[in-house]
Scaffold this active site. Structure first.
Site, PDB file in Angstrom:
ATOM      1  N   CYS A  16     -77.014 108.926 -23.644  1.00  0.00           N
ATOM      2  CA  CYS A  16     -77.887 107.938 -24.308  1.00  0.00           C
ATOM      3  C   CYS A  16     -77.466 106.498 -24.023  1.00  0.00           C
ATOM      4  CB  CYS A  16     -77.937 108.181 -25.810  1.00  0.00           C
ATOM      5  SG  CYS A  16     -76.417 107.735 -26.676  1.00  0.00           S
ATOM      6  N   CYS A  33     -76.686 110.482 -29.961  1.00  0.00           N
ATOM      7  CA  CYS A  33     -77.511 111.576 -29.425  1.00  0.00           C
ATOM      8  C   CYS A  33     -76.919 112.954 -29.637  1.00  0.00           C
ATOM      9  CB  CYS A  33     -77.771 111.349 -27.943  1.00  0.00           C
ATOM     10  SG  CYS A  33     -76.330 111.681 -26.900  1.00  0.00           S
ATOM     11  N   CYS A  86     -71.656 106.724 -23.804  1.00  0.00           N
ATOM     12  CA  CYS A  86     -72.149 108.097 -23.708  1.00  0.00           C
ATOM     13  C   CYS A  86     -73.042 108.205 -22.465  1.00  0.00           C
ATOM     14  CB  CYS A  86     -72.943 108.432 -24.966  1.00  0.00           C
ATOM     15  SG  CYS A  86     -73.846 109.994 -24.870  1.00  0.00           S
ATOM     16  N   CYS A  94     -71.293 112.317 -29.851  1.00  0.00           N
ATOM     17  CA  CYS A  94     -71.904 110.984 -29.892  1.00  0.00           C
ATOM     18  C   CYS A  94     -72.733 110.841 -31.169  1.00  0.00           C
ATOM     19  CB  CYS A  94     -72.791 110.796 -28.668  1.00  0.00           C
ATOM     20  SG  CYS A  94     -73.750 109.277 -28.705  1.00  0.00           S
ATOM     21  N   CYS A 140     -60.082 104.030 -26.036  1.00  0.00           N
ATOM     22  CA  CYS A 140     -60.015 103.412 -27.358  1.00  0.00           C
ATOM     23  C   CYS A 140     -61.445 103.379 -27.903  1.00  0.00           C
ATOM     24  CB  CYS A 140     -59.446 102.002 -27.196  1.00  0.00           C
ATOM     25  SG  CYS A 140     -59.171 101.166 -28.749  1.00  0.00           S
TER      26      CYS A 140
HETATM   27 FE    FE Z   1     -75.102 109.649 -26.808  1.00  0.00          FE
END
Ligand code: FE
Length: 172
Positions: A130, A82, A127, A79, A150
């Protein structure tokens, strides 16, 4: 009449998402129980404008603009907000859509919500640590899951696998 472009853009986004400004601003506060929570201002300082737009404002990068769309090397996709590990290179495939695509995330690392923007019902994915917006998941993916995650390349950071295998050579 002087309309601030940023304010105007935000209003347009709120309308397209079918949300009131109050709901949007509530979503930016620590309402969701994510492990990593930051204020809008903190995210703005931490992220590039493109990352902020996609991760925190549910934006979409233009198709075929992410260098990660063409990357198939072994490694891990994290990510960009984070650093949580989200996808492995083994699950990436060429969807020919112009966005990095995966048939499954790493277990438990991606959450989803129903997205009713743009006159469509889609499943938004983010995610799980976060809450950063990643993209959408569709039912037209390859085996073994039949799913197509996607994902905006902007919301990912790729860590190549060889980064951990060259330690013996470097004697410094
Ligand atoms: Fe994250």
């Amino acid at each position: 009449m002087n309309i601030d472009r940023r304010t105007f853009g935000f209003g347009t986004l709120a309308v397209s998402l079918g949300l009131s400004a109050a709901e949007l601003s509530a979503g930016e506060k620590k309402v969701m129980n994510f492990e990593v929570t930051k204020t809008e201002e903190e995210w703005r300082k931490l992220l590039t404008p493109e990352e902020f737009y996609v991760l925190r404002k549910h934006g979409t990068e233009r198709a075929h603009t992410s260098p990660l769309d063409k990357v198939y090397d072994p490694g891990i996709y994290k990510c960009a907000g984070c650093g949580q590990e989200l996808f492995t290179a083994e699950t990436k495939f060429n969807s020919r859509t112009g966005w990095p695509s995966f048939y499954t995330p790493i277990d438990g690392k991606v959450g989803s919500t129903t997205d009713r923007s743009f006159f469509m019902v889609r499943t938004e994915v983010h995610c799980s640590r976060c809450g950063g917006h990643l993209g959408h998941v569709f039912n037209d993916g390859p085996k073994p899951t039949g799913l197509r995650y996607c994902i905006n390349g902007v919301s990912l950071k790729f860590e190549p696998a060889e980064a951990s295998s060259s330690t013996e050579q470097s004697g410094s």
